[in-house]
Scaffold this active site. Structure first.
Site, PDB file in Angstrom:
ATOM      1  N   ARG A  90       3.602  -3.303  19.913  1.00 22.82           N
ATOM      2  CA  ARG A  90       2.646  -2.414  19.242  1.00 22.82           C
ATOM      3  C   ARG A  90       2.268  -1.255  20.160  1.00 22.82           C
ATOM      4  NH1 ARG A  90       1.735  -1.639  14.366  1.00 22.82           N
ATOM      5  NH2 ARG A  90       1.433  -3.855  13.924  1.00 22.82           N
ATOM      6  N   GLN A 108      10.028  -4.341   7.139  1.00 24.40           N
ATOM      7  CA  GLN A 108       9.330  -3.076   7.404  1.00 24.40           C
ATOM      8  C   GLN A 108       9.877  -2.425   8.684  1.00 24.40           C
ATOM      9  OE1 GLN A 108       5.942  -1.638   6.197  1.00 24.40           O
ATOM     10  NE2 GLN A 108       4.738  -1.609   8.063  1.00 24.40           N
ATOM     11  N   ARG A 113      13.989  -2.064  16.137  1.00 22.78           N
ATOM     12  CA  ARG A 113      12.845  -2.185  17.057  1.00 22.78           C
ATOM     13  C   ARG A 113      12.637  -3.610  17.563  1.00 22.78           C
ATOM     14  NH1 ARG A 113       7.124  -1.847  13.698  1.00 22.78           N
ATOM     15  NH2 ARG A 113       7.652  -3.266  12.036  1.00 22.78           N
ATOM     16  N   HIS A 191       8.524   6.311  15.949  1.00 22.22           N
ATOM     17  CA  HIS A 191       7.153   5.933  15.552  1.00 22.22           C
ATOM     18  C   HIS A 191       6.194   6.138  16.745  1.00 22.22           C
ATOM     19  CE1 HIS A 191       3.904   3.585  13.967  1.00 22.22           C
ATOM     20  NE2 HIS A 191       4.605   3.063  12.981  1.00 22.22           N
ATOM     21  N   ASP A 236      -2.099   7.585   6.155  1.00 25.60           N
ATOM     22  CA  ASP A 236      -0.723   7.074   6.180  1.00 25.60           C
ATOM     23  C   ASP A 236       0.111   7.977   5.264  1.00 25.60           C
ATOM     24  OD1 ASP A 236       1.574   5.628   6.360  1.00 25.60           O
ATOM     25  OD2 ASP A 236       0.713   3.708   5.740  1.00 25.60           O
ATOM     26  N   GLU A 295       4.999  10.838  13.739  1.00 30.41           N
ATOM     27  CA  GLU A 295       6.331  10.233  13.828  1.00 30.41           C
ATOM     28  C   GLU A 295       7.403  11.121  13.192  1.00 30.41           C
ATOM     29  OE1 GLU A 295       5.885   6.419  11.833  1.00 30.41           O
ATOM     30  OE2 GLU A 295       3.744   6.467  12.209  1.00 30.41           O
TER      31      GLU A 295
HETATM   32  O1  LIG Z   1       2.724  -2.689  11.529  1.00 31.73           O
HETATM   33  P1  LIG Z   1       4.000  -1.889  11.570  1.00 31.73           P
HETATM   34  O2  LIG Z   1       5.122  -2.537  10.826  1.00 31.73           O
HETATM   35  O3  LIG Z   1       4.380  -1.523  12.972  1.00 31.73           O
HETATM   36  O4  LIG Z   1       3.697  -0.535  10.798  1.00 31.73           O
HETATM   37  C1  LIG Z   1       2.624   0.257  11.151  1.00 31.73           C
HETATM   38  C2  LIG Z   1       2.529   1.477  10.229  1.00 31.73           C
HETATM   39  O5  LIG Z   1       3.609   2.335  10.514  1.00 31.73           O
HETATM   40  C3  LIG Z   1       3.543   3.586   9.831  1.00 31.73           C
HETATM   41  O6  LIG Z   1       4.634   4.365  10.221  1.00 31.73           O
HETATM   42  C4  LIG Z   1       3.592   3.352   8.359  1.00 31.73           C
HETATM   43  O7  LIG Z   1       3.521   4.585   7.675  1.00 31.73           O
HETATM   44  C5  LIG Z   1       2.457   2.436   7.953  1.00 31.73           C
HETATM   45  O8  LIG Z   1       2.506   2.173   6.560  1.00 31.73           O
HETATM   46  C6  LIG Z   1       2.508   1.147   8.741  1.00 31.73           C
HETATM   47  O9  LIG Z   1       1.377   0.356   8.440  1.00 31.73           O
END
Ligand SMILES: O=P(O)(O)OC[C@H]1O[C@@H](O)[C@H](O)[C@@H](O)[C@@H]1O
Length: 341
Positions: A90, A108, A113, A191, A236, A295
């Protein structure tokens, strides 16, 4: 992989790299160290001149640190980040590939990653600024397991480089290596989590008047109104066809981040704010105040590669004192400045 032993400087890769350097000018002494990071995961340390530095985990090829010449951290990494597969780290700069967000059927943000990348000691030549002395090349190829969830063969090469003025650049080269004649399509994002003093004091310039998809409103399309973007609640948004330069102005820190993107038409802006922050296991309750994700991405129009084709997407980051003047990113003004008018 001819990676150097932990904690030892890496000389340039041997003969093959030398051959590469003959065909195209490459930096003389690429220099990095491979050391153990959190939970024993390996990370690469890049050291520039005047104390500039960066760190890249092989896990996710994820940049987790970028420091200026005052040893100040410029990226945000959560104090609760989990450095344990399969959880993505994170913070820093996760790579979203082959899918951004929920724009597809994969997990997602795709799987790049949370895969272990390797050091690529003999990458194909890449035109570079000869002043760059500190960089590393990483590579990801799909495993048999990956091929089950995304049935395409690819080579994803990432170069992370630290420039002489402390600028950080990430260059991705993705090649379709399918041998069955099939094209593939993907979405992508760097990101990037920036460290900011106080989100309420930050503004983003370059995205005003842009169209965006609002992830908080079912990906519906809107047009941004008014002035620079400021932050008072969760955001977002996927800004579409965003300009190649975007600035994040941090008043309190008197610092401006300038992002320059190539090959990446869109730009996502994300801050989870208080409620979502609390719901995230790997994110501190109040940490949303000190981070902002901007991003560079390719989301709206997926990139399609035929077998043998390669795509390149680049992000360059610099952190400059905020004597930076507002309005500088106006494309017409930039053009006039370039022409010295
Ligand atoms: O918790 P993750 O999978 O790392 O994503 C974090 C965020 O990443 C952003 O890029 C997305 O637009 C969000 O919708 C998302 O919540």
């Amino acid at each position: 992989m001819a990676a150097p032993p932990p904690s030892s400087p890496s000389p340039p890769a041997a003969a093959a790299a030398a051959a590469t350097q003959q065909t195209q000018p490459q930096p003389q002494t690429p220099f990095y160290e491979l050391v153990k990071g959190n939970s024993g995961l390996e990370k690469v340390l890049l050291r520039g001149t005047r104390g500039f530095s960066a760190e890249v985990y092989l896990y996710g090829a994820q940049v987790t640190s970028w420091k200026n010449d005052h040893a100040e951290e410029l990226l945000f990494v959560s104090s609760k980040a989990i450095f344990k597969p399969p959880k993505a780290i994170r913070g820093g700069i996760p790579i979203c590939f082959p899918q951004f967000g929920t724009h597809g059927n994969l997990e997602q943000h795709g799987f790049a990653r949370n895969r272990l990348w390797t050091i690529d000691d003999n990458p194909p030549p890449l035109p570079v600024n000869p002043a760059i002395k500190s960089f590393v090349d990483l590579i990801l190829r799909p495993s048999d397991e990956d091929l089950k969830i995304w049935p395409h063969s690819f080579e994803f090469r990432l170069r992370v480089a630290l420039g002489p003025n402390g600028d950080l650049s990430l260059t991705s080269r993705i090649r379709n290596t399918n041998t069955d004649g099939r094209s593939f399509s993907y979405t992508f994002a760097y990101h990037t989590y920036f460290s900011v003093s106080d989100i309420s004091e930050v503004r983003v310039e370059g995205l005003e008047t842009m169209d965006y998809l609002d992830n908080l409103k079912g990906k519906e399309r809107f047009t941004e109104q008014g002035d620079a973007i400021v932050f008072e609640s969760e955001i977002d948004k996927v800004y579409l066809a965003a300009p190649s330069k975007i600035a994040i102005i941090d008043h309190e820190k008197k610092r401006t981040f300038v992002l320059t993107k190539e090959g990446l038409p869109d730009a996502v802006v994300w801050n989870p704010w208080d409620k979502k922050a609390k719901a995230m296991q790997d994110f501190g309750d109040g940490e949303y105040k000190h981070m902002l994700c901007v991003e560079p991405a390719a989301v709206e129009k997926p990139i399609t590669l035929k077998p043998g084709e390669e795509w390149k997407g680049r992000l360059a980051l610099s952190a400059v004192p905020s004597s930076y003047c507002s309005g500088q990113l106006d494309p017409l003004k930039e053009h006039l400045i370039a022409l010295n008018i």
